[in-house]
Design an enzyme around this catalytic site. Structure first.
Site, PDB file in Angstrom:
ATOM      1  N   CYS A 161       2.182   2.446  -3.890  1.00  0.00           N
ATOM      2  CA  CYS A 161       1.906   3.768  -3.320  1.00  0.00           C
ATOM      3  C   CYS A 161       2.666   3.956  -2.009  1.00  0.00           C
ATOM      4  O   CYS A 161       3.187   5.042  -1.737  1.00  0.00           O
ATOM      5  CB  CYS A 161       0.411   3.949  -3.061  1.00  0.00           C
ATOM      6  SG  CYS A 161      -0.603   3.924  -4.542  1.00  0.00           S
ATOM      7  N   CYS A 165      -2.518  -0.111  -1.840  1.00  0.00           N
ATOM      8  CA  CYS A 165      -1.528  -0.157  -2.921  1.00  0.00           C
ATOM      9  C   CYS A 165      -0.104  -0.172  -2.360  1.00  0.00           C
ATOM     10  O   CYS A 165       0.355   0.804  -1.777  1.00  0.00           O
ATOM     11  CB  CYS A 165      -1.743   1.055  -3.827  1.00  0.00           C
ATOM     12  SG  CYS A 165      -0.439   1.327  -5.033  1.00  0.00           S
TER      13      CYS A 165
END
Length: 145
Positions: A73, A70
């Protein structure tokens, strides 16, 4: 510092100059558990230690659910590092890789990442979805320390 007793769950205010003198709970007189309270980096949490690291924590915990693939993230990880260093002793920062810890992710209905939670006294208090700016995260955790 405001430290919750892991035995009776009472809040104890400990002056900074007394924190290294084995403080005890004012209510039950049990030695206060300070393990992990002064970590200056986010702690890695898993399905097996979630209960101990998060729900039984003597201070509020900011929990970051993330995944290695991600990109959003990855942009939050440096923010989490700064919060862990700056809020040391007041808020514990924790991160959970959802690919390796699917039970906890499922338990808290984490359907997308990044997702942040604030836990205090073993209860979920806040739930934030998305890559939020640092100031926004700090505003959400402020009432709990």
């Amino acid at each position: 510092y405001l430290i919750r007793c892991t035995g009776c769950r009472a809040k104890n205010r400990i002056p900074a100059d007394k924190i290294n003198h084995k403080p005890v709970c004012g209510k039950c007189r049990q030695l206060l558990d300070l393990s992990g309270v002064f970590a200056d980096r986010p702690v890695d949490v898993s399905d097996s230690n979630f209960e101990n690291q998060v729900l039984e924590s003597p201070i509020p915990v900011l929990v970051f659910f993330w995944a290695p693939w991600c990109s959003a993230c990855q942009s939050v990880l440096p923010i989490l590092d700064r919060i862990a260093a700056n809020m040391r002793g007041r808020v514990k920062a924790a991160k959970i890789n959802i690919e390796k810890n699917q039970n906890i992710a499922s338990r808290y209905d984490v359907m997308s990442v990044p997702q942040l939670f604030v836990f205090d006294n073993g209860e979920e208090k806040e739930n934030m979805v998305g890559a939020l700016p640092e100031l926004e995260i700090l505003k959400k955790i402020a009432p709990y320390y």
